[in-house]
Design a protein around this motif. Sequence first.
Motif, PDB file in Angstrom:
ATOM      1  N   LEU A  19      18.442  13.573   5.963  1.00 54.76           N
ATOM      2  CA  LEU A  19      19.684  13.739   5.217  1.00 54.76           C
ATOM      3  C   LEU A  19      20.755  14.347   6.108  1.00 54.76           C
ATOM      4  O   LEU A  19      20.473  15.181   6.968  1.00 54.76           O
ATOM      5  N   ASN A  20      22.014  13.932   5.897  1.00 54.25           N
ATOM      6  CA  ASN A  20      23.095  14.535   6.665  1.00 54.25           C
ATOM      7  C   ASN A  20      24.171  15.094   5.759  1.00 54.25           C
ATOM      8  O   ASN A  20      24.047  15.087   4.530  1.00 54.25           O
ATOM      9  N   THR A  21      25.230  15.628   6.342  1.00 59.13           N
ATOM     10  CA  THR A  21      26.221  16.392   5.598  1.00 59.13           C
ATOM     11  C   THR A  21      27.323  15.536   4.983  1.00 59.13           C
ATOM     12  O   THR A  21      28.144  16.048   4.218  1.00 59.13           O
ATOM     13  N   ALA A  22      27.372  14.261   5.309  1.00 59.67           N
ATOM     14  CA  ALA A  22      28.479  13.416   4.859  1.00 59.67           C
ATOM     15  C   ALA A  22      28.336  13.031   3.394  1.00 59.67           C
ATOM     16  O   ALA A  22      27.228  12.821   2.897  1.00 59.67           O
ATOM     17  N   ASN A  23      29.466  12.926   2.714  1.00 62.45           N
ATOM     18  CA  ASN A  23      29.469  12.325   1.393  1.00 62.45           C
ATOM     19  C   ASN A  23      29.308  10.811   1.535  1.00 62.45           C
ATOM     20  O   ASN A  23      29.707  10.220   2.540  1.00 62.45           O
ATOM     21  N   ILE A  24      28.729  10.194   0.523  1.00 61.47           N
ATOM     22  CA  ILE A  24      28.489   8.754   0.553  1.00 61.47           C
ATOM     23  C   ILE A  24      29.818   8.007   0.563  1.00 61.47           C
ATOM     24  O   ILE A  24      30.701   8.263  -0.259  1.00 61.47           O
ATOM     25  N   ALA A  25      29.961   7.108   1.513  1.00 59.57           N
ATOM     26  CA  ALA A  25      31.164   6.291   1.630  1.00 59.57           C
ATOM     27  C   ALA A  25      30.896   4.884   1.118  1.00 59.57           C
ATOM     28  O   ALA A  25      29.791   4.361   1.252  1.00 59.57           O
ATOM     29  N   ILE A  26      31.914   4.275   0.542  1.00 64.54           N
ATOM     30  CA  ILE A  26      31.852   2.898   0.075  1.00 64.54           C
ATOM     31  C   ILE A  26      32.700   2.040   1.013  1.00 64.54           C
ATOM     32  O   ILE A  26      33.847   2.381   1.313  1.00 64.54           O
ATOM     33  N   GLY A  27      32.134   0.927   1.489  1.00 65.90           N
ATOM     34  CA  GLY A  27      32.853   0.070   2.422  1.00 65.90           C
ATOM     35  C   GLY A  27      32.773   0.531   3.852  1.00 65.90           C
ATOM     36  O   GLY A  27      33.434   0.005   4.739  1.00 65.90           O
ATOM     37  N   SER A  28      31.920   1.535   4.119  1.00 65.35           N
ATOM     38  CA  SER A  28      31.777   2.094   5.464  1.00 65.35           C
ATOM     39  C   SER A  28      30.507   2.923   5.487  1.00 65.35           C
ATOM     40  O   SER A  28      29.896   3.184   4.456  1.00 65.35           O
ATOM     41  N   SER A  29      30.112   3.363   6.679  1.00 65.77           N
ATOM     42  CA  SER A  29      29.035   4.334   6.783  1.00 65.77           C
ATOM     43  C   SER A  29      29.594   5.701   7.133  1.00 65.77           C
ATOM     44  O   SER A  29      28.871   6.602   7.501  1.00 65.77           O
ATOM     45  N   THR A  30      30.888   5.864   7.071  1.00 67.13           N
ATOM     46  CA  THR A  30      31.645   7.066   7.389  1.00 67.13           C
ATOM     47  C   THR A  30      31.900   7.224   8.882  1.00 67.13           C
ATOM     48  O   THR A  30      33.036   7.363   9.315  1.00 67.13           O
ATOM     49  N   THR A  31      30.857   7.160   9.706  1.00 70.44           N
ATOM     50  CA  THR A  31      31.045   7.442  11.122  1.00 70.44           C
ATOM     51  C   THR A  31      30.617   6.316  12.051  1.00 70.44           C
ATOM     52  O   THR A  31      30.917   6.354  13.235  1.00 70.44           O
ATOM     53  N   GLN A  32      29.906   5.336  11.549  1.00 67.67           N
ATOM     54  CA  GLN A  32      29.491   4.227  12.405  1.00 67.67           C
ATOM     55  C   GLN A  32      30.685   3.325  12.682  1.00 67.67           C
ATOM     56  O   GLN A  32      31.611   3.230  11.891  1.00 67.67           O
TER      57      GLN A  32
END
Length: 256
Positions: free
Chosen positions: A202-215
């Motif tokens: 598990l990581n600290t990011a909130n779940i993103a829609i349309g992205s993986s946040t950092t990839q």
Amino acid sequence: MGTNIILKNCDFSGSNLGFEAPVSAGLLYFNFFGKDAATTKRNLAGGLESTIVGSPSYTQTGTVFSSMAGANNHAVTGYKQAKEMTFLFAAKLAEETQGFMAGTYRAPRQGDESVSGGGFYIGFTNEVASGGKMNPVFSLTRYNGTPGAAYTPNRGFLTEGLPVNAFRAYAAKLSDAAKKITFTDLTTGNTKEVSWAGVMDLNTANIAIGSSTTQDLRGAPEMGCAGFYDRVLSDDEIAKMYASIKAYFARLGIAV
């Protein structure tokens, strides 16, 4: 006065947001996208709304979260990945590029923020494509529990060849208790189950829609809807939600 919409298997008149899911227990987030930013950021489950990052484009059938040309357009929900979850989507690709439906990939690890936690992502890839077509993939990462240890992905590919410009509906289940992930194309019935061992990363990011946040994969999925639960749904519960999703898109002249 707002407009109430009632569909077979789904009543949109039961809450102040005009939506009542046929399976509500554990539902953290759900939305039908499109039209504008206000529609895209809402949470029809009645919980936390999303934050829009960048400038997605809007259609009458969904929101295009394009990461092409270095842009980073997505929606960030108010929720983090849990150890037991179910995700539901309706989405399509407008072109033959890799892209994400949702994810938290490569944000700092919970409790060990000096390293990158793998989190998860659900999207489209050409790693195992055939005939020039993309394929859906669900990736959940794990590690051995040692601080600073690297993560290992556990990926379930639906090697079916994904047509461009055609909406499909998907369900993804992850379970720490059962140590498995299950990924299903609800439109075709194609499914893949992958077992894993170790500690869910598990990581600290909130779940993103349309992205993986950092990839940084570049893709342009049009998201018709997305939702997730903090528990693993039964097949019957998923079928009820899928029936509602199909009924909604049928009103728009779209088969999912």
